[in-house]
Design a protein around this motif. Structure first.
Motif, PDB file in Angstrom:
ATOM      1  N   THR A   1      45.534  40.073  44.779  1.00 27.52           N
ATOM      2  CA  THR A   1      45.333  39.376  43.512  1.00 27.52           C
ATOM      3  C   THR A   1      44.438  40.181  42.580  1.00 27.52           C
ATOM      4  O   THR A   1      44.692  40.274  41.374  1.00 27.52           O
ATOM      5  CB  THR A   1      44.713  37.983  43.748  1.00 27.52           C
ATOM      6  OG1 THR A   1      45.511  37.250  44.668  1.00 27.52           O
ATOM      7  CG2 THR A   1      44.633  37.201  42.446  1.00 27.52           C
ATOM      8  N   MET A   2      43.393  40.792  43.130  1.00 28.89           N
ATOM      9  CA  MET A   2      42.503  41.611  42.309  1.00 28.89           C
ATOM     10  C   MET A   2      43.222  42.843  41.773  1.00 28.89           C
ATOM     11  O   MET A   2      43.024  43.230  40.613  1.00 28.89           O
ATOM     12  CB  MET A   2      41.283  42.024  43.126  1.00 28.89           C
ATOM     13  CG  MET A   2      40.272  40.909  43.357  1.00 28.89           C
ATOM     14  SD  MET A   2      39.574  40.269  41.817  1.00 28.89           S
ATOM     15  CE  MET A   2      38.736  41.722  41.194  1.00 28.89           C
ATOM     16  N   LEU A   3      44.076  43.449  42.585  1.00 27.39           N
ATOM     17  CA  LEU A   3      44.801  44.635  42.135  1.00 27.39           C
ATOM     18  C   LEU A   3      45.822  44.293  41.053  1.00 27.39           C
ATOM     19  O   LEU A   3      46.037  45.073  40.114  1.00 27.39           O
ATOM     20  CB  LEU A   3      45.510  45.290  43.326  1.00 27.39           C
ATOM     21  CG  LEU A   3      44.595  45.956  44.365  1.00 27.39           C
ATOM     22  CD1 LEU A   3      45.420  46.464  45.540  1.00 27.39           C
ATOM     23  CD2 LEU A   3      43.801  47.098  43.735  1.00 27.39           C
ATOM     24  N   LEU A   4      46.448  43.120  41.170  1.00 26.47           N
ATOM     25  CA  LEU A   4      47.507  42.743  40.232  1.00 26.47           C
ATOM     26  C   LEU A   4      46.981  42.037  38.982  1.00 26.47           C
ATOM     27  O   LEU A   4      47.478  42.259  37.878  1.00 26.47           O
ATOM     28  CB  LEU A   4      48.528  41.842  40.932  1.00 26.47           C
ATOM     29  CG  LEU A   4      49.334  42.494  42.064  1.00 26.47           C
ATOM     30  CD1 LEU A   4      50.186  41.452  42.779  1.00 26.47           C
ATOM     31  CD2 LEU A   4      50.216  43.604  41.515  1.00 26.47           C
ATOM     32  N   ILE A   5      45.983  41.175  39.146  1.00 33.37           N
ATOM     33  CA  ILE A   5      45.514  40.344  38.038  1.00 33.37           C
ATOM     34  C   ILE A   5      44.108  40.721  37.579  1.00 33.37           C
ATOM     35  O   ILE A   5      43.747  40.506  36.424  1.00 33.37           O
ATOM     36  CB  ILE A   5      45.566  38.847  38.434  1.00 33.37           C
ATOM     37  CG1 ILE A   5      46.988  38.461  38.844  1.00 33.37           C
ATOM     38  CG2 ILE A   5      45.098  37.952  37.294  1.00 33.37           C
ATOM     39  CD1 ILE A   5      47.132  37.037  39.305  1.00 33.37           C
ATOM     40  N   LYS A   6      43.315  41.278  38.497  1.00 28.23           N
ATOM     41  CA  LYS A   6      41.935  41.689  38.193  1.00 28.23           C
ATOM     42  C   LYS A   6      41.079  40.528  37.695  1.00 28.23           C
ATOM     43  O   LYS A   6      40.285  40.663  36.751  1.00 28.23           O
ATOM     44  CB  LYS A   6      41.926  42.826  37.162  1.00 28.23           C
ATOM     45  CG  LYS A   6      42.581  44.105  37.640  1.00 28.23           C
ATOM     46  CD  LYS A   6      42.515  45.191  36.593  1.00 28.23           C
ATOM     47  CE  LYS A   6      43.057  46.509  37.121  1.00 28.23           C
ATOM     48  NZ  LYS A   6      44.470  46.437  37.538  1.00 28.23           N
ATOM     49  N   SER A   7      41.243  39.371  38.347  1.00 27.09           N
ATOM     50  CA  SER A   7      40.449  38.200  37.997  1.00 27.09           C
ATOM     51  C   SER A   7      39.802  37.647  39.261  1.00 27.09           C
ATOM     52  O   SER A   7      40.495  37.071  40.113  1.00 27.09           O
ATOM     53  CB  SER A   7      41.319  37.119  37.347  1.00 27.09           C
ATOM     54  OG  SER A   7      40.608  35.902  37.232  1.00 27.09           O
ATOM     55  N   PRO A   8      38.490  37.809  39.439  1.00 25.50           N
ATOM     56  CA  PRO A   8      37.823  37.295  40.648  1.00 25.50           C
ATOM     57  C   PRO A   8      38.013  35.793  40.839  1.00 25.50           C
ATOM     58  O   PRO A   8      38.149  35.320  41.959  1.00 25.50           O
ATOM     59  CB  PRO A   8      36.350  37.645  40.401  1.00 25.50           C
ATOM     60  CG  PRO A   8      36.382  38.785  39.441  1.00 25.50           C
ATOM     61  CD  PRO A   8      37.558  38.534  38.559  1.00 25.50           C
ATOM     62  N   SER A   9      38.016  35.048  39.746  1.00 22.40           N
ATOM     63  CA  SER A   9      38.167  33.598  39.834  1.00 22.40           C
ATOM     64  C   SER A   9      39.515  33.209  40.430  1.00 22.40           C
ATOM     65  O   SER A   9      39.599  32.368  41.335  1.00 22.40           O
ATOM     66  CB  SER A   9      38.016  32.968  38.444  1.00 22.40           C
ATOM     67  OG  SER A   9      38.293  31.585  38.494  1.00 22.40           O
ATOM     68  N   ILE A  10      40.579  33.854  39.941  1.00 20.69           N
ATOM     69  CA  ILE A  10      41.919  33.558  40.452  1.00 20.69           C
ATOM     70  C   ILE A  10      42.070  34.082  41.880  1.00 20.69           C
ATOM     71  O   ILE A  10      42.699  33.444  42.727  1.00 20.69           O
ATOM     72  CB  ILE A  10      42.993  34.160  39.532  1.00 20.69           C
ATOM     73  CG1 ILE A  10      42.940  33.492  38.151  1.00 20.69           C
ATOM     74  CG2 ILE A  10      44.386  33.995  40.142  1.00 20.69           C
ATOM     75  CD1 ILE A  10      43.923  34.053  37.149  1.00 20.69           C
ATOM     76  N   ALA A  11      41.483  35.240  42.152  1.00 23.58           N
ATOM     77  CA  ALA A  11      41.560  35.812  43.498  1.00 23.58           C
ATOM     78  C   ALA A  11      40.917  34.887  44.520  1.00 23.58           C
ATOM     79  O   ALA A  11      41.461  34.658  45.610  1.00 23.58           O
ATOM     80  CB  ALA A  11      40.881  37.182  43.527  1.00 23.58           C
ATOM     81  N   VAL A  12      39.753  34.336  44.173  1.00 23.27           N
ATOM     82  CA  VAL A  12      39.094  33.370  45.058  1.00 23.27           C
ATOM     83  C   VAL A  12      39.964  32.132  45.233  1.00 23.27           C
ATOM     84  O   VAL A  12      40.153  31.640  46.351  1.00 23.27           O
ATOM     85  CB  VAL A  12      37.711  32.973  44.482  1.00 23.27           C
ATOM     86  CG1 VAL A  12      37.160  31.742  45.197  1.00 23.27           C
ATOM     87  CG2 VAL A  12      36.735  34.124  44.609  1.00 23.27           C
TER      88      VAL A  12
END
Length: 236
Positions: A115-126
């Motif tokens: 998720t971080m590699l594709l979207i780069k959003s910590p909130s969404i990754a969590v």
């Protein structure tokens, strides 16, 4: 004094929800098609009805809270088949806990990193990292780690539905035929919804899936805060 308008809403919306769900349960029983999942179809129909008739969602949510509260005793009821197979599980508990710890750590890490590699959003990754555990634990952890609980709730529903519909077929396709292994896999990946579905296959499926559901939630609560912190340090 009883609020008649509130009582009317409770009877109307709860009754409507139960009627729609029961209709799809009968449809699935009649056709035998596992992809006609009552939960999924009920959600689609209710979304259509709420938007079409401009029903206030908060009013609908409050009126059907009695149904949501039944989730807790329903989960507890899954402990009965677990109790029936408790003796056989005692001799395997070390292997089961080790397997689930490794699996959950990998699942959390892969989900967060991708998720971080594709979207780069910590909130969404969590938020997406907790898609495979039971809703109360997933939402609590998401809020603790500054994620978005709405995304987590939606992801949990999707994970449960996919596991319920495709889980056993996929496991059979990759030659995983043991009821114990299938139960552990579904309970770990698809929480209560997947467990409720495989419980229809056998008590052994239900027991091991319930066990995986409980242990997975516990392990995730213990390892996820430090694991996600370490992943943040690695990625940033």
């Amino acid at each position: 004094m009883i609020d008649l308008s509130l009582l009317t809403d409770v009877l109307l919306y709860s009754g409507l929800t139960l009627a729609v769900y029961h209709s799809f349960v009968r449809l699935q029983q009649k056709t035998g098609k596992i992809w006609l999942n009552p939960m999924l179809l009920c959600i689609f129909v209710l979304i259509f009805m709420i938007t079409s008739f401009e029903i206030d969602f908060q009013q609908y949510r409050q009126s059907t809270s009695i149904l949501s509260n039944l989730l807790e005793p329903a989960v507890i009821a899954l402990g009965f088949p677990l109790y029936q197979h408790l003796n056989s599980m005692k001799s395997q508990w070390k292997q089961i806990v080790s397997f689930l710890t490794i699996s959950i750590s990998l699942l959390l890490s892969i989900s967060y990193i991708l998720t971080m590699l594709l979207i780069k959003s910590p909130s969404i990754a969590v938020s997406l990292s907790f898609k495979s555990i039971t809703t109360p634990v997933g939402i609590a952890l998401t809020e603790q780690l500054n994620g978005n609980s709405a995304i987590t709730a939606f992801a949990i529903i999707l994970a449960g539905l996919f596991g319920a519909i495709f889980g056993i077929k996929w496991l059979t396709f990759i030659k995983v035929s043991s009821p114990k292994a299938q139960g552990l896999a579904i309970g770990t990946a698809s929480h209560a919804l997947g467990t409720a579905t495989v419980s229809q296959l056998s008590y052994q499926h239900a027991a091991y899936s319930s066990l995986a559901l409980i242990i997975s939630a516990t392990i995730t609560a213990i390892v996820s805060p430090s694991l996600i912190h370490q992943l943040d340090l690695l990625l940033f």
